[in-house]
Design a protein around this motif. Structure first.
Motif, PDB file in Angstrom:
ATOM      1  N   ALA A  47       0.843  -1.090   0.066  1.00 15.93           N
ATOM      2  CA  ALA A  47       0.095   0.129  -0.171  1.00 15.93           C
ATOM      3  C   ALA A  47       0.794   1.224   0.006  1.00 15.93           C
ATOM      4  O   ALA A  47       0.488   2.410  -0.648  1.00 15.93           O
ATOM      5  CB  ALA A  47      -0.987   0.129   1.117  1.00 15.93           C
ATOM      6  N   GLU A  48       2.004   1.300   0.839  1.00 19.03           N
ATOM      7  CA  GLU A  48       2.773   2.572   0.865  1.00 19.03           C
ATOM      8  C   GLU A  48       3.494   2.601  -0.381  1.00 19.03           C
ATOM      9  O   GLU A  48       3.502   3.856  -0.845  1.00 19.03           O
ATOM     10  CB  GLU A  48       3.645   2.173   1.881  1.00 19.03           C
ATOM     11  N   ASN A  49       4.062   1.573  -1.118  1.00 22.47           N
ATOM     12  CA  ASN A  49       4.585   1.759  -2.342  1.00 22.47           C
ATOM     13  C   ASN A  49       3.660   2.275  -3.549  1.00 22.47           C
ATOM     14  O   ASN A  49       4.072   3.151  -4.377  1.00 22.47           O
ATOM     15  CB  ASN A  49       5.394   0.503  -2.643  1.00 22.47           C
ATOM     16  N   VAL A  50       2.433   1.622  -3.387  1.00 25.92           N
ATOM     17  CA  VAL A  50       1.739   2.441  -4.704  1.00 25.92           C
ATOM     18  C   VAL A  50       1.438   3.595  -4.370  1.00 25.92           C
ATOM     19  O   VAL A  50       1.270   4.477  -5.346  1.00 25.92           O
ATOM     20  CB  VAL A  50       0.301   1.199  -4.452  1.00 25.92           C
ATOM     21  N   ALA A  51       1.117   4.035  -3.186  1.00 24.67           N
ATOM     22  CA  ALA A  51       0.762   5.525  -2.803  1.00 24.67           C
ATOM     23  C   ALA A  51       1.821   6.413  -3.041  1.00 24.67           C
ATOM     24  O   ALA A  51       1.725   7.375  -3.585  1.00 24.67           O
ATOM     25  CB  ALA A  51       0.330   5.497  -1.374  1.00 24.67           C
ATOM     26  N   SER A  52       3.338   5.874  -3.055  1.00 23.63           N
ATOM     27  CA  SER A  52       4.221   6.559  -3.101  1.00 23.63           C
ATOM     28  C   SER A  52       4.516   6.883  -4.736  1.00 23.63           C
ATOM     29  O   SER A  52       4.652   7.928  -5.235  1.00 23.63           O
ATOM     30  CB  SER A  52       5.640   5.963  -2.601  1.00 23.63           C
ATOM     31  N   TRP A  53       4.107   5.800  -5.535  1.00 23.02           N
ATOM     32  CA  TRP A  53       4.184   6.001  -7.242  1.00 23.02           C
ATOM     33  C   TRP A  53       3.153   6.766  -7.617  1.00 23.02           C
ATOM     34  O   TRP A  53       3.221   7.548  -8.313  1.00 23.02           O
ATOM     35  CB  TRP A  53       3.848   4.358  -7.687  1.00 23.02           C
ATOM     36  N   GLY A 126     -16.357 -15.690   6.336  1.00 18.07           N
ATOM     37  CA  GLY A 126     -15.362 -16.242   7.351  1.00 18.07           C
ATOM     38  C   GLY A 126     -14.056 -16.256   6.883  1.00 18.07           C
ATOM     39  O   GLY A 126     -13.056 -16.387   7.661  1.00 18.07           O
ATOM     40  N   ASP A 127     -13.766 -15.950   5.520  1.00 19.06           N
ATOM     41  CA  ASP A 127     -12.366 -16.035   4.963  1.00 19.06           C
ATOM     42  C   ASP A 127     -11.573 -14.983   5.694  1.00 19.06           C
ATOM     43  O   ASP A 127     -12.035 -13.650   5.885  1.00 19.06           O
ATOM     44  CB  ASP A 127     -12.671 -15.893   3.521  1.00 19.06           C
ATOM     45  N   ARG A 128     -10.336 -15.017   5.832  1.00 23.95           N
ATOM     46  CA  ARG A 128      -9.633 -14.169   6.598  1.00 23.95           C
ATOM     47  C   ARG A 128      -8.491 -13.330   5.480  1.00 23.95           C
ATOM     48  O   ARG A 128      -8.083 -13.782   4.548  1.00 23.95           O
ATOM     49  CB  ARG A 128      -8.492 -14.872   7.595  1.00 23.95           C
ATOM     50  N   TYR A 129      -8.599 -11.822   5.805  1.00 17.73           N
ATOM     51  CA  TYR A 129      -7.798 -10.997   4.877  1.00 17.73           C
ATOM     52  C   TYR A 129      -7.102 -10.339   5.988  1.00 17.73           C
ATOM     53  O   TYR A 129      -7.505  -9.819   6.905  1.00 17.73           O
ATOM     54  CB  TYR A 129      -8.576 -10.048   3.994  1.00 17.73           C
ATOM     55  N   THR A 130      -5.728  -9.812   5.231  1.00 19.85           N
ATOM     56  CA  THR A 130      -4.956  -8.864   6.032  1.00 19.85           C
ATOM     57  C   THR A 130      -4.947  -7.451   5.075  1.00 19.85           C
ATOM     58  O   THR A 130      -4.666  -7.576   3.967  1.00 19.85           O
ATOM     59  CB  THR A 130      -3.346  -9.155   6.163  1.00 19.85           C
ATOM     60  N   ILE A 131      -5.332  -6.307   5.764  1.00 17.50           N
ATOM     61  CA  ILE A 131      -5.464  -5.161   4.852  1.00 17.50           C
ATOM     62  C   ILE A 131      -4.821  -3.923   5.338  1.00 17.50           C
ATOM     63  O   ILE A 131      -4.716  -3.900   6.553  1.00 17.50           O
ATOM     64  CB  ILE A 131      -7.152  -5.056   4.720  1.00 17.50           C
ATOM     65  N   ALA A 132      -4.040  -3.314   4.448  1.00 15.85           N
ATOM     66  CA  ALA A 132      -3.637  -2.061   4.865  1.00 15.85           C
ATOM     67  C   ALA A 132      -4.195  -0.605   4.232  1.00 15.85           C
ATOM     68  O   ALA A 132      -4.278  -0.990   2.961  1.00 15.85           O
ATOM     69  CB  ALA A 132      -2.081  -2.007   4.800  1.00 15.85           C
ATOM     70  N   VAL A 133      -4.403   0.529   4.663  1.00 15.43           N
ATOM     71  CA  VAL A 133      -5.010   1.531   4.078  1.00 15.43           C
ATOM     72  C   VAL A 133      -3.972   2.770   4.201  1.00 15.43           C
ATOM     73  O   VAL A 133      -3.226   2.974   5.306  1.00 15.43           O
ATOM     74  CB  VAL A 133      -6.141   1.886   4.564  1.00 15.43           C
ATOM     75  N   TYR A 134      -3.540   3.335   3.000  1.00  7.29           N
ATOM     76  CA  TYR A 134      -2.639   4.647   3.089  1.00  7.29           C
ATOM     77  C   TYR A 134      -3.565   5.836   2.202  1.00  7.29           C
ATOM     78  O   TYR A 134      -3.863   5.458   1.343  1.00  7.29           O
ATOM     79  CB  TYR A 134      -1.302   4.433   2.227  1.00  7.29           C
ATOM     80  N   PRO A 135      -3.003   6.888   2.829  1.00  2.30           N
ATOM     81  CA  PRO A 135      -3.739   8.085   2.117  1.00  2.30           C
ATOM     82  C   PRO A 135      -3.134   8.344   0.663  1.00  2.30           C
ATOM     83  O   PRO A 135      -2.058   8.167   0.754  1.00  2.30           O
ATOM     84  CB  PRO A 135      -3.682   9.134   3.063  1.00  2.30           C
ATOM     85  N   LEU A 136      -3.833   9.149  -0.215  1.00  5.66           N
ATOM     86  CA  LEU A 136      -3.430   9.653  -1.370  1.00  5.66           C
ATOM     87  C   LEU A 136      -4.071  10.915  -1.581  1.00  5.66           C
ATOM     88  O   LEU A 136      -5.462  11.133  -1.470  1.00  5.66           O
ATOM     89  CB  LEU A 136      -3.951   8.508  -2.494  1.00  5.66           C
ATOM     90  N   ASP A 137      -3.236  11.890  -2.317  1.00  4.11           N
ATOM     91  CA  ASP A 137      -3.958  13.036  -2.646  1.00  4.11           C
ATOM     92  C   ASP A 137      -4.417  13.684  -1.540  1.00  4.11           C
ATOM     93  O   ASP A 137      -5.764  14.330  -1.535  1.00  4.11           O
ATOM     94  CB  ASP A 137      -4.917  12.753  -3.751  1.00  4.11           C
ATOM     95  N   VAL A 143      -5.351   4.382  -0.976  1.00  7.90           N
ATOM     96  CA  VAL A 143      -4.866   3.048  -1.333  1.00  7.90           C
ATOM     97  C   VAL A 143      -4.958   1.838  -0.517  1.00  7.90           C
ATOM     98  O   VAL A 143      -4.559   2.113   0.792  1.00  7.90           O
ATOM     99  CB  VAL A 143      -3.196   3.271  -1.933  1.00  7.90           C
ATOM    100  N   ILE A 144      -5.877   1.150  -0.862  1.00  5.68           N
ATOM    101  CA  ILE A 144      -5.985  -0.126  -0.221  1.00  5.68           C
ATOM    102  C   ILE A 144      -5.275  -1.272  -0.771  1.00  5.68           C
ATOM    103  O   ILE A 144      -5.459  -1.679  -1.835  1.00  5.68           O
ATOM    104  CB  ILE A 144      -7.570  -0.321  -0.230  1.00  5.68           C
ATOM    105  N   ALA A 145      -4.320  -1.911  -0.044  1.00  4.41           N
ATOM    106  CA  ALA A 145      -3.675  -3.373  -0.440  1.00  4.41           C
ATOM    107  C   ALA A 145      -4.223  -4.195   0.562  1.00  4.41           C
ATOM    108  O   ALA A 145      -4.405  -4.257   1.838  1.00  4.41           O
ATOM    109  CB  ALA A 145      -2.292  -3.126  -0.208  1.00  4.41           C
ATOM    110  N   ALA A 146      -4.442  -5.559   0.026  1.00  4.60           N
ATOM    111  CA  ALA A 146      -5.126  -6.724   0.889  1.00  4.60           C
ATOM    112  C   ALA A 146      -4.637  -7.807   0.396  1.00  4.60           C
ATOM    113  O   ALA A 146      -4.308  -7.910  -0.973  1.00  4.60           O
ATOM    114  CB  ALA A 146      -6.528  -6.594   0.779  1.00  4.60           C
ATOM    115  N   VAL A 147      -4.422  -9.063   1.128  1.00  6.38           N
ATOM    116  CA  VAL A 147      -4.196 -10.272   0.606  1.00  6.38           C
ATOM    117  C   VAL A 147      -4.994 -11.293   1.431  1.00  6.38           C
ATOM    118  O   VAL A 147      -5.475 -11.095   2.586  1.00  6.38           O
ATOM    119  CB  VAL A 147      -2.572 -10.529   0.858  1.00  6.38           C
ATOM    120  N   ALA A 148      -5.587 -12.119   0.628  1.00  5.76           N
ATOM    121  CA  ALA A 148      -6.356 -13.227   1.113  1.00  5.76           C
ATOM    122  C   ALA A 148      -5.400 -14.468   1.843  1.00  5.76           C
ATOM    123  O   ALA A 148      -4.472 -14.853   0.787  1.00  5.76           O
ATOM    124  CB  ALA A 148      -7.331 -13.822   0.399  1.00  5.76           C
TER     125      ALA A 148
END
Length: 470
Positions: A47-53, A126-137, A143-148
């Motif tokens: 999430a951080e890298n995409v937001a930086s790009w 009930g499926d598990r996800y790890t999610i991270a959110v970074y601000p943009l603009d 920017v939301i990055a997640a992985v199942a």
């Protein structure tokens, strides 16, 4: 060690399995913690890298530069190089751009998710996800990055979940095996050992079978049953043999007593009468008359000795009952040995003739042993009922005592037949024999004899009565 071998075997089977279960459980827990940390770091970096790009391409929502387009194509067209996805959404959750595979964002998106920190969420299934959110603009977009977890570590996770199940199943199988061994092997074996320890060989039979035992122990128990049965049969055969021998001995004693009474005793009595008649009809000189008198006295002593011998071989008092027989015997033995003998018999204690004869001979033998070997000066006999089915005959003396022998058969072999004879008498009555003695403390002989069923009703209304003679 060998005494507790069964317990050691059980622990040897159980403890390694429990150790594997505990170690595997800790390993799986720590592995899951490590995977959670790696996954959080991965989505946070994505999430951080995409937001930086995207923040480099300014103004990004008016005219897009060429570099910005390339980056967008790589990230949002091909997706991340590792499992997972990334999306750009508005503050209210509307998707502006997304990589392939974003199909469940609405199910896991929550505006309350903290900015810049990865968290775990679950969808409606009930499926598990790890999610991270970074601000943009400036925070207008996110920017939301997640992985199942199913995509990132699906096979490993599934195997990791199966591994504890396999360990638990293995542990349960081992515990069931230990329980089965304890129930069908160890417990029946302990039961058999206890039963053999208290088993009276030649008198009792063990259980013929144990349905809870394994087949091999069942065969061992059946073999033990056959051995015990053979011992009983052999003991019964020996008892019948001893009974026959004792019966023959008593019959022979009666025959000898009868022959002595009808033969030599009558002849000597007749000789005494002839000497008296001769002395009456012939006036002999004093010298010859004195010799004749001495001969008559010697003949009378012989008559008395022969009658005592007949009485000893075949006591006439046995027909009068146990009390009269033992009282008369105590009187005769006291006079003959010069000691004090007492006997006590419960009143109205009716015993069969074979029991009366056995007690008579036992008391006779016990007094003889006490006088000859123990140098006793007092002997006391006590016949009493223990219960409605057992009579006790206890004989005490104040002699010098002895160390009780473990095997009275050895005494017989060594020529000491006193106690062995008493045991023979009791064997014919299916009785028990107990000796308590110590050097310098006298001796106590206790005989326990079962009462025949037809005599039990005659054992009521008893009062103790004693006879004492010196």
């Amino acid at each position: 060690m060998r005494r507790h071998l069964l317990l050691v075997l059980v622990l040897a089977v159980t403890l390694p399995t429990m150790a594997v279960l505990i170690v595997s459980s800790f390993a799986m827990i720590h592995q899951e913690w490590a995977m959670e940390a790696v996954t959080r770091s991965y989505v946070e970096d994505l999430a951080e890298n995409v937001a930086s790009w995207l923040n480099l391409d300014t103004p990004m929502w008016g005219g897009d530069s060429f570099a910005s387009l390339i980056k967008k194509l790589r990230v949002f067209s091909w997706g991340p190089s590792l499992p997972g996805w990334v999306a750009v959404v508005t503050a209210d959750g509307k998707i502006l751009m997304a990589s392939p595979g974003v199909s469940n964002l609405a199910a896991i998106w929550d505006p309350r998710i903290p900015i810049g920190k990865a968290v775990e969420v679950r969808d409606r299934k009930g499926d598990r996800y790890t999610i991270a959110v970074y601000p943009l603009d400036g925070g207008n977009h996110l920017v939301i990055a997640a992985v199942a977890w199913r995509q990132l570590i699906g096979p490993m996770l599934r195997f990791g979940h199966i591994w504890p199940v396999l360990i638990v199943l293995m542990t349960l199988t081992s515990l069931i095996a230990v329980w089965a061994m304890w129930r069908w092997l160890i417990l029946p074996l302990k039961k058999m050992v206890t039963e053999v320890d208290i088993l009276a060989w030649g008198k009792e039979l063990p259980e013929a079978d144990d349905p809870q035992a394994v087949f091999e122990l069942g065969r061992l128990r059946r073999a033990l049953y056959r051995l015990a049965k053979t011992a009983i049969e052999r003991d019964d055969l020996r008892n019948r043999y001893v009974h026959d021998v004792v019966s023959v001995q008593e019959e022979e004693k009666k025959r000898i007593a009868r022959d002595i009474h009808d033969g030599p005793l009558q002849d000597i009595t007749a000789m005494i009468q002839q000497m008296r008649l001769f002395n009456m009809n012939h006036h002999c000189p004093p010298k010859e008359s004195r010799h004749l008198k001495l001969a008559e006295e010697a003949a009378q002593i012989a008559v008395r000795d022969l009658r005592e011998l007949c009485d000893e071989l075949s006591p006439p008092w046995l027909d009068l009952g146990l009390e009269h027989a033992l009282t008369e015997l105590a009187d005769r033995l006291a006079r003959h040995n010069g000691i004090e003998i007492t006997v006590e018999v419960e009143e109205q204690l009716f015993m069969p003739s074979e029991v009366v004869l056995a007690f008579f001979r036992i008391f006779q033998e016990a007094v003889s042993n006490a006088v000859r070997h123990g140098k006793a000066t007092e002997v006391h006999g006590d016949v009493s009922l223990i219960d409605s089915s057992t009579v006790s005959f206890e004989i005490r003396d104040n002699g010098k005592g002895f160390e009780p022998y473990k095997s009275y058969e050895e005494l017989r072999i060594q020529g000491h037949r006193g106690l062995a004879n008493i045991m023979e008498r009791l064997t014919t009555l299916h009785g028990e024999f107990e000796v308590k003695s110590a050097p310098g403390k006298g001796a106590v002989l206790r005989c326990l004899v079962p009462i025949p069923k037809d005599n039990e009703e005659n054992q009521e209304g008893r009062q103790p009565r004693s006879g004492r003679t010196k």
